[in-house]
Design a protein around this motif. Structure first.
Motif, PDB file in Angstrom:
ATOM      1  N   LEU A   1      33.522  45.931  36.855  1.00 49.45           N
ATOM      2  CA  LEU A   1      34.535  45.557  37.837  1.00 49.45           C
ATOM      3  C   LEU A   1      34.086  44.407  38.723  1.00 49.45           C
ATOM      4  N   GLN A   2      32.770  44.269  38.876  1.00 50.27           N
ATOM      5  CA  GLN A   2      32.235  43.261  39.786  1.00 50.27           C
ATOM      6  C   GLN A   2      32.370  41.862  39.185  1.00 50.27           C
ATOM      7  N   LYS A   3      33.023  40.971  39.888  1.00 51.52           N
ATOM      8  CA  LYS A   3      33.174  39.604  39.406  1.00 51.52           C
ATOM      9  C   LYS A   3      31.879  38.834  39.613  1.00 51.52           C
TER      10      LYS A   3
ATOM     11  N   GLY B   1      40.395  36.200  44.811  1.00 46.71           N
ATOM     12  CA  GLY B   1      39.554  37.027  45.663  1.00 46.71           C
ATOM     13  C   GLY B   1      38.192  36.456  45.972  1.00 46.71           C
ATOM     14  N   TYR B   2      37.981  35.204  45.623  1.00 45.33           N
ATOM     15  CA  TYR B   2      36.684  34.580  45.875  1.00 45.33           C
ATOM     16  C   TYR B   2      36.619  33.952  47.266  1.00 45.33           C
ATOM     17  N   GLN B   3      35.441  34.032  47.874  1.00 42.91           N
ATOM     18  CA  GLN B   3      35.165  33.265  49.074  1.00 42.91           C
ATOM     19  C   GLN B   3      34.587  31.932  48.620  1.00 42.91           C
ATOM     20  N   THR B   4      35.112  30.846  49.143  1.00 35.12           N
ATOM     21  CA  THR B   4      34.749  29.517  48.653  1.00 35.12           C
ATOM     22  C   THR B   4      33.984  28.731  49.709  1.00 35.12           C
ATOM     23  N   ALA B   5      33.002  27.948  49.235  1.00 37.49           N
ATOM     24  CA  ALA B   5      32.200  27.124  50.153  1.00 37.49           C
ATOM     25  C   ALA B   5      31.889  25.778  49.503  1.00 37.49           C
TER      26      ALA B   5
ATOM     27  N   THR C   1      29.874  39.472  52.282  1.00 42.73           N
ATOM     28  CA  THR C   1      29.156  40.107  51.174  1.00 42.73           C
ATOM     29  C   THR C   1      30.019  41.065  50.367  1.00 42.73           C
ATOM     30  N   LYS C   2      31.240  41.329  50.848  1.00 41.50           N
ATOM     31  CA  LYS C   2      32.140  42.210  50.111  1.00 41.50           C
ATOM     32  C   LYS C   2      32.955  41.449  49.065  1.00 41.50           C
TER      33      LYS C   2
END
Length: 560
Positions: A28-30, A122-126, A201-202
């Motif tokens: 399940l973890q991307k 659902g990604y956090q982008t930087a 971190t989630k």
């Protein structure tokens, strides 16, 4: 069953259930994604690509990462200049489709499709480091160069972070911050700090970590001033003898334009040659305050001796910048391993285009020639990609976004022109119907003192066909025309001769013989022209409506 047996059975059941849960969670973890890109880091300056410089071992860290995944031998840029390449990567579109044709092109936030789509997944982008697309980055977090047209400086650069007013340093409302130190070290510090202290971190993350180095003027960290100092750098044969490379479009009739077209290592280009830039003490004062050009260049040198001395200095400065990149990637990888992030993080490495390191006596990029057009590209992700894979499948930088999105569990939006090569990553093999050619177009006719003629063309695995149309992409004779003088303005205001070039890359991989007029290739060239017409139509690259003055040149010389 006694108490001991019950206890043992219970513990075994708990352990088994826990293992199943871990496997389920892992599925399940991307994966996290780190996209690392250097500026002008060409494939010649790696060990893995086996060039004349490979024996110098310039990239031990990057080579190791590459060998743990898949290496692409035929990755190409579609427009070899910084801003358009970056726009193609973020939009999945060629220059005419995304509107970023030159260095002044702007990519608005609503057209930065890749980070927009990644957020939906659902990604956090930087985004950290060199941005160079003028408008504000559409990333959750950014800290990017906002100085010298977003080019940044090698030492003590200014960057703007999320939450600050996004503007250039020259803007009275500028809120950016100056960082002390060397640029490659600084952006690595920023990326590590974001990963450790600022990210959610989630969520899975996508980090674009983008170096300024090794862009000219090749200022390196002082700790590298002795690196390669006493080493003789191998030279390309074409540095001194270009044989039958080029055409009247790149050399002029009877070589009348060789002193103006294409910036050089030697004194050939009287406006911009590497010696003019290198033999100035100010050009390296931060890197080596004791640098003395008089020790390396003398007035009594012959032209060949001057070219040799200039090439040696040029390559050493360039490779010292590359060394700084490689060492900082090692720092980033060490952090990922320490934090337990490395194995579930897809590592992608590339340059924003290729770069000429003296081949054909050229410096810089822009050309459709191999060293300028070819991009280094490799991916590591042990869960899906076997170590030691290598492929000659043709990909280009418009394919990056669709691929990253599919790796993240999504699909490319319809407006993207590129294609996902996820299956190639996982198998090392081309899927049925995979593209067998790539299209290239350089728009900035005779821009800057580099002075490269505008051209387009097609490259297959065996052949390359280039058409130099030699004309501004707007009609400069029309006083109402919007000519981008800020990006292109210099003393050059003339059109150059139109001409074709054809190279048989199986027999002539160094592109030393323009075989366009060889009757043995008549049918092959005719077929390539048909493919080129189809490719331009498919990509909406035709000029008839938008740039009719260019189309006239194309029509007049198509059958030359």
């Amino acid at each position: 069953m006694n108490l001991k047996a019950i206890t043992t059975f219970t513990l075994a059941l708990i352990a088994s259930t826990s293992l199943v849960a871990q496997k389920s969670n892992k599925k399940l973890q991307k994966p996290n994604i780190i996209y690392i890109m250097s500026d002008d880091h060409t494939s010649q300056a790696f060990g893995i690509y086996g060039s004349r410089l490979a024996k110098l071992n310039p990239t031990p860290t990057l080579d190791k990462i590459a060998k743990e995944g898949i290496i692409f031998d035929n990755c190409f840029v579609n427009n070899s200049i910084c801003t358009p390449s970056r726009a193609a990567i973020l939009t999945g579109q060629h220059s005419q489709a995304n509107g970023v044709l030159d260095l002044e092109g702007v990519l608005p936030m609503d057209r930065q499709y890749l980070p927009i789509e990644l957020k939906k997944l659902g990604y956090q982008t930087a985004m950290v480091g060199k941005w160079h697309l003028h408008d504000q980055p559409n990333f959750d977090y950014y800290n990017v160069y906002t100085q010298h047209g977003q080019q940044g400086s090698y030492f003590d650069p200014f960057l703007t972070e999320t939450g600050m007013h996004f503007a250039q340093q020259e803007d009275p409302k500028y809120e950016g911050k100056q960082y002390k130190g060397y640029c490659s070290d600084i952006i690595t510090d920023i990326s590590i700090n974001w990963l450790k202290n600022k990210r959610d971190t989630k969520k899975p993350f996508v980090l674009f970590h983008q170096f300024k180095a090794p862009h000219d003027n090749f200022e390196y960290a002082p700790r590298y001033k002795d690196y390669l100092e006493n080493t003789e750098i191998p030279e390309p044969e074409s540095l001194y003898d270009n044989k039958n490379n080029g055409s009247i479009a790149t050399r002029g009739v009877n070589d009348a334009l060789i002193h103006e077209i294409g910036s050089s290592v030697s004194k050939r280009n009287t406006i911009r040659n590497q010696g003019i830039m290198l033999w100035d003490k100010k050009s390296v004062q931060h890197s080596d305050p004791d640098f003395d050009p008089a020790k390396k260049i003398r007035d009594d040198m012959s032209d060949r001796e001057y070219t040799h001395a200039t090439y040696q200095e040029y390559l050493k400065r360039y490779l010292r910048c590359v060394k700084g990149v490689d060492d900082n990637v090692a720092r980033l990888i060490a952090f990922l391993k320490k934090e337990g992030l490395y194995e579930n993080t897809i590592i992608i490495y590339t340059g924003d285009q290729g770069f000429m390191l003296g081949e054909h006596d050229y410096i810089d990029k822009r050309w459709m020639y191999e060293e300028s057009m070819r991009m280094p590209f490799f991916v590591r992700f042990p869960e899906k990609i076997k170590a030691g894979l290598r492929t000659d499948a043709i990909i280009n930088n418009t394919d990056f976004a669709p691929t990253i999105l599919e790796l993240a569990g999504g699909k490319a939006p319809k407006q993207m022109q590129g294609h996902s090569f996820k299956k190639i990553l996982e198998t090392g093999k081309e899927p049925k119907g995979w593209q067998q050619s790539t299209y290239y177009r350089y728009w900035m006719h005779m821009a800057h003192a580099h002075a490269n003629p505008a051209h387009f063309g097609i490259r297959t695995k065996k052949y390359k066909l280039i058409f130099f149309y030699g004309k501004y992409w707007v009609d400069t004779k029309d006083p109402k025309a919007e000519w981008n003088k800020k990006s292109w303005g210099n003393r050059f205001t003339f059109d150059t001769p139109a001409a074709w070039e054809f190279y048989d890359l199986t027999k002539d991989p160094q592109e030393m013989n323009n075989a366009y007029n060889d009757p043995a290739y008549k049918n092959i060239i005719a077929d390539l022209k048909k493919q080129l017409i189809a490719k331009r139509k498919e990509l909406n690259e035709e000029d008839g409506t938008k740039f009719p003055h260019i189309q006239k040149v194309i029509d007049a010389h198509w059958n030359d």
